[in-house]
Write an enzyme that holds these catalytic residues in place. Structure first.
Site, PDB file in Angstrom:
ATOM      1  N   LYS A  19     -24.054  23.922 -15.309  1.00 47.81           N
ATOM      2  CA  LYS A  19     -23.140  24.943 -15.531  1.00 47.81           C
ATOM      3  C   LYS A  19     -23.204  26.044 -16.603  1.00 47.81           C
ATOM      4  CE  LYS A  19     -18.596  24.287 -16.481  1.00 47.81           C
ATOM      5  NZ  LYS A  19     -18.157  25.671 -17.249  1.00 47.81           N
ATOM      6  N   ASP A  49     -20.247  29.672 -13.817  1.00 47.72           N
ATOM      7  CA  ASP A  49     -18.604  29.479 -14.009  1.00 47.72           C
ATOM      8  C   ASP A  49     -18.218  30.820 -14.831  1.00 47.72           C
ATOM      9  OD1 ASP A  49     -16.193  28.440 -14.148  1.00 47.72           O
ATOM     10  OD2 ASP A  49     -16.572  27.077 -15.848  1.00 47.72           O
ATOM     11  N   LYS A  54     -15.396  32.477 -13.647  1.00 45.82           N
ATOM     12  CA  LYS A  54     -14.138  32.381 -13.368  1.00 45.82           C
ATOM     13  C   LYS A  54     -13.602  33.857 -13.091  1.00 45.82           C
ATOM     14  CE  LYS A  54     -12.905  28.116 -15.862  1.00 45.82           C
ATOM     15  NZ  LYS A  54     -14.227  27.809 -16.701  1.00 45.82           N
ATOM     16  N   ASP A  73      -9.664  39.454 -10.920  1.00 43.31           N
ATOM     17  CA  ASP A  73      -9.577  40.863 -11.101  1.00 43.31           C
ATOM     18  C   ASP A  73      -8.810  41.227  -9.769  1.00 43.31           C
ATOM     19  OD1 ASP A  73     -10.070  43.847 -12.001  1.00 43.31           O
ATOM     20  OD2 ASP A  73     -11.605  42.770 -13.248  1.00 43.31           O
ATOM     21  N   THR A 111      -7.843  22.714 -17.086  1.00 42.02           N
ATOM     22  CA  THR A 111      -7.419  21.273 -17.472  1.00 42.02           C
ATOM     23  C   THR A 111      -7.163  20.960 -18.920  1.00 42.02           C
ATOM     24  OG1 THR A 111      -9.744  20.938 -17.473  1.00 42.02           O
ATOM     25  CG2 THR A 111      -8.863  19.860 -15.732  1.00 42.02           C
ATOM     26  N   ARG A 164     -18.981  18.489 -23.507  1.00 41.29           N
ATOM     27  CA  ARG A 164     -19.242  18.091 -24.924  1.00 41.29           C
ATOM     28  C   ARG A 164     -19.692  16.562 -24.996  1.00 41.29           C
ATOM     29  NH1 ARG A 164     -14.230  21.828 -26.746  1.00 41.29           N
ATOM     30  NH2 ARG A 164     -13.739  20.883 -24.425  1.00 41.29           N
TER      31      ARG A 164
HETATM   32  O1  C5P Z   1     -17.006  20.005 -23.004  1.00 46.71           O
HETATM   33  P1  C5P Z   1     -16.175  19.829 -21.663  1.00 46.71           P
HETATM   34  O2  C5P Z   1     -16.428  18.525 -20.788  1.00 46.71           O
HETATM   35  O3  C5P Z   1     -14.435  19.882 -22.111  1.00 46.71           O
HETATM   36  O4  C5P Z   1     -16.490  20.964 -20.916  1.00 46.71           O
HETATM   37  C1  C5P Z   1     -15.719  21.280 -19.666  1.00 46.71           C
HETATM   38  C2  C5P Z   1     -16.188  22.474 -18.976  1.00 46.71           C
HETATM   39  O5  C5P Z   1     -15.658  22.888 -17.707  1.00 46.71           O
HETATM   40  C3  C5P Z   1     -16.168  23.856 -19.718  1.00 46.71           C
HETATM   41  O6  C5P Z   1     -17.366  24.660 -19.569  1.00 46.71           O
HETATM   42  C4  C5P Z   1     -14.944  24.485 -19.302  1.00 46.71           C
HETATM   43  O7  C5P Z   1     -15.175  25.920 -19.377  1.00 46.71           O
HETATM   44  C5  C5P Z   1     -14.944  24.085 -17.722  1.00 46.71           C
HETATM   45  N1  C5P Z   1     -13.475  23.939 -17.137  1.00 46.71           N
HETATM   46  C6  C5P Z   1     -12.471  23.338 -17.382  1.00 46.71           C
HETATM   47  N2  C5P Z   1     -11.406  23.424 -16.797  1.00 46.71           N
HETATM   48  C7  C5P Z   1     -11.311  23.950 -15.745  1.00 46.71           C
HETATM   49  C8  C5P Z   1     -12.466  24.815 -15.062  1.00 46.71           C
HETATM   50  C9  C5P Z   1     -13.452  24.943 -15.882  1.00 46.71           C
HETATM   51  O8  C5P Z   1     -12.708  22.627 -18.551  1.00 46.71           O
HETATM   52  N3  C5P Z   1     -10.200  23.941 -14.905  1.00 46.71           N
END
Ligand code: C5P
Length: 231
Positions: free
Chosen positions: A35, A62, A64, A67, A126, A209
């Site tokens: 991603k 991603d 998002k 607009d 989330t 992460r």
């Molecule tokens: O590092 P972590 O596991 O928190 O990363 C989650 C990834 O998912 C990030 O790239 C974040 O932008 C993406 N994301 C998210 N919540 C959403 C949509 C995408 O955390 N609803």
């Protein structure tokens, strides 16, 4: 039809091309979709997508989009020029915007002779904590996504079962906010373990992460995959 098991997508949210390449090289034996979000894409643009594709792996773009309908239609259309597997759009942009995204995908894959990307609608981030009515809101946004013709939604593990109940295999579920038990939740609020997300029926989980900041990303990924197969 038997459903595929939950697939792991790795989010590469660093701001450095060499670091991104290192991560993809290190983990591509276990990951088939990477991603790329706004951090890397803003810094490097299409060459970062090419870097992942050159290693034979798919890209989940991603960005998002959110607009006016005409702009989102154009953004999804030009995303098709990159040959990516998945693209995100904010469902909060409304039904007309989501329908415009679908039109953009049809136009783009014709214009650039690429496969149509899966259009994935972001419901509630989330990172947003739980509050009253959130669950219903996510379900409502998932219904919008379905009605507009999107292929799936991003949601937390907590909403997956209800979305599957409403839409069955017609709407894919993509679940970020994944953490192993011992991990820090960082800025995420509605987190789940790989087991919980898999049991709930997620088609994809997005891990970032907890793998990329680990001292041994491959080992971490193996643990996550093992949890999935045990779920
Ligand atoms: O590092 P972590 O596991 O928190 O990363 C989650 C990834 O998912 C990030 O790239 C974040 O932008 C993406 N994301 C998210 N919540 C959403 C949509 C995408 O955390 N609803």
């Amino acid at each position: 039809m038997t459903r595929k098991s939950t697939e792991v997508i790795l989010a590469i949210d660093c701001d450095n091309m060499d670091e991104a390449r290192r991560l993809v090289e290190l983990t591509h034996e276990l990951i088939s979709i990477f991603k790329i979000g706004s951090i890397l894409f803003t810094a490097y643009g299409p060459p970062i997508v090419e870097m992942v594709k050159a290693m034979g792996r798919d890209v989940f773009l991603d960005l998002k989009f959110h607009d006016i309908p005409n702009t989102v239609r154009g953004a999804v259309r030009t995303s098709c020029s990159l040959g990516v597997k998945m693209v995100t759009i904010h469902t909060a942009g409304g039904l007309e915007m989501l329908k415009a995204a679908c039109l953009g995908a049809e136009e783009g894959c014709r214009q650039y002779s690429t496969d149509r990307p899966l259009l994935i609608g972001v419901t509630q981030l989330t990172s947003m904590g739980t509050r009253q009515g959130l669950h219903e809101e996510v379900l409502k946004l998932a219904n919008f996504a379905f009605e507009a013709g999107l292929d799936g939604v991003v949601c937390s593990a907590k909403e997956v079962a209800a979305i599957r109940q409403a839409h069955g295999d017609e709407l894919l579920t993509v679940v970020p906010g994944i953490r192993l038990k011992q991990d820090s939740s960082d800025d995420q609020a509605r987190v789940a373990t790989p087991i919980e997300a898999t049991k709930a029926g997620a088609d994809f989980i997005v891990v970032g992460r907890s793998v990329t900041r680990s001292s041994s990303p491959l080992e971490k990924l193996r643990k996550i995959k093992e949890e999935i197969s045990r779920a």
